[in-house]
Design an enzyme around this catalytic site. Structure first.
Site, short mmCIF file in Angstrom:
data_model
loop_
_atom_site.label_atom_id
_atom_site.label_comp_id
_atom_site.label_asym_id
_atom_site.label_seq_id
_atom_site.Cartn_x
_atom_site.Cartn_y
_atom_site.Cartn_z
N HIS A 38 0.84 -1.21 0.00
CA HIS A 38 0.00 0.00 0.00
C HIS A 38 0.87 1.26 0.00
O HIS A 38 2.07 1.19 0.24
CB HIS A 38 -0.93 0.02 1.23
CG HIS A 38 -0.18 0.10 2.52
ND1 HIS A 38 0.15 -1.00 3.26
CD2 HIS A 38 0.33 1.17 3.18
CE1 HIS A 38 0.82 -0.63 4.32
NE2 HIS A 38 0.95 0.69 4.30
C1 T46 Z 1 2.80 0.60 7.08
C2 T46 Z 1 3.47 -0.67 7.39
C3 T46 Z 1 4.94 -0.56 7.60
C4 T46 Z 1 -4.61 -0.73 13.47
O1 T46 Z 1 -5.71 -1.04 14.00
N1 T46 Z 1 -3.94 0.37 13.92
C5 T46 Z 1 -2.73 0.73 13.40
O2 T46 Z 1 -2.13 1.72 13.86
C6 T46 Z 1 -2.18 -0.06 12.34
C7 T46 Z 1 -0.86 0.32 11.71
C8 T46 Z 1 -2.87 -1.15 11.90
N2 T46 Z 1 -4.07 -1.49 12.46
C9 T46 Z 1 -4.79 -2.69 12.01
C10 T46 Z 1 -5.31 -2.64 10.58
C11 T46 Z 1 -5.26 -4.09 10.16
O3 T46 Z 1 -6.44 -4.73 10.60
O4 T46 Z 1 -3.84 -3.78 12.03
C12 T46 Z 1 -4.08 -4.67 10.96
C13 T46 Z 1 -2.83 -4.88 10.10
O5 T46 Z 1 -2.54 -3.65 9.40
P1 T46 Z 1 -1.92 -3.67 7.94
O6 T46 Z 1 -2.48 -4.79 7.16
O7 T46 Z 1 -2.06 -2.28 7.37
O8 T46 Z 1 -0.39 -4.00 8.28
P2 T46 Z 1 0.89 -3.83 7.34
O9 T46 Z 1 1.99 -4.50 8.04
O10 T46 Z 1 0.62 -4.23 5.93
O11 T46 Z 1 1.16 -2.24 7.30
C14 T46 Z 1 1.51 -1.55 8.47
C15 T46 Z 1 0.86 -0.17 8.48
O12 T46 Z 1 -0.56 -0.32 8.38
C16 T46 Z 1 1.33 0.71 7.34
O13 T46 Z 1 0.93 2.05 7.54
O14 T46 Z 1 3.38 1.51 6.49
O15 T46 Z 1 2.93 -1.37 8.51
#
Ligand code: T46
Length: 137
Positions: free
Chosen positions: A49
Site C-alpha cells: 500500500h
Molecule cells: C505501514 C506498514 C509498515 C490498526 O488497527 N492500527 C494501526 O495503527 C495499524 C498500523 C494497523 N491497524 C490494524 C489494521 C489491520 O487490521 O492492524 C491490521 C494490520 O494492518 P496492515 O495490514 O495495514 O499491516 P501492514 O503491516 O501491511 O502495514 C503496516 C501499516 O498499516 C502501514 O501504515 O506503512 O505497517
C-alpha cells in the site's frame, strides 16, 4: 524523492551503544502514533500500500527487515538491519516489506492516528494518483 534514509549517530563504548531521534529534527513531523510489527515469519511479505497524507519513520531496533519502496518514478530497497538506520517516508510511497529474521521488530512513528481511508491498496489507483500528483505535502 519521497523518502530519505538517515544513519543515526551511534554513541557507544565498552558498556554498550545508544542512538536517538528527535521529533521535529531527525523525524520531520509531529508524532501522533507509534506501532511495531513483530512475530512475522521469515519471507512473509507485508505492506502492499501507499498513504495519501501520512508521514512515517521506520526503524528496526533488532533483526533485519527489508523495505521495498516505489514512489511512482523510482524503486529502491532499504535494508533495516542495524538499529542506527531509519527511513522516513512522505505520502505517496508504495511499500512492501519482508522480514529476514524471525526475531525482528519493525518500529514505526506516524504523523497521524490510524485511518483506513488514508491507505491506497490498489496499484491502479496508486498509478493514477502518482500521475495526478495528488499526494499531501
Ligand atoms: C505501514 C506498514 C509498515 C490498526 O488497527 N492500527 C494501526 O495503527 C495499524 C498500523 C494497523 N491497524 C490494524 C489494521 C489491520 O487490521 O492492524 C491490521 C494490520 O494492518 P496492515 O495490514 O495495514 O499491516 P501492514 O503491516 O501491511 O502495514 C503496516 C501499516 O498499516 C502501514 O501504515 O506503512 O505497517
Amino acid at each position: 524523492m519521497r523518502y530519505e534514509v538517515i544513519d543515526l549517530e551511534r554513541i557507544g563504548d565498552e558498556h554498550g551503544a545508544l542512538s536517538f531521534m528527535e521529533a521535529g529534527r531527525t523525524i520531520p513531523f509531529e508524532i501522533r502514533r507509534i506501532y511495531y510489527i513483530y512475530d512475522v515469519s521469515v519471507g512473509e511479505v507485508r505492506g502492499h500500500h501507499a498513504h495519501r497524507r501520512l508521514h512515517q519513520a521506520m526503524w528496526c531496533p533488532s533483526g533485519s527487515v527489508e523495505i521495498f519502496l516505489d514512489d511512482g518514478t523510482e524503486r529502491s530497497a532499504v535494508m533495516l538491519d542495524t538499529p542506527e538506520r531509519i527511513v522516513v517516508l512522505r505520502p505517496g510511497v508504495w511499500r512492501d516489506y519482508v522480514f529476514h529474521r524471525a526475531d525482528s521488530t519493525l518500529c514505526v512513528a506516524a504523523s497521524d492516528y490510524y485511518d483506513e481511508n488514508d491507505y491506497v491498496r490498489d496499484r491502479d489507483e496508486f498509478r493514477a494518483l502518482v500521475e495526478g500528483e495528488y499526494w499531501g505535502p
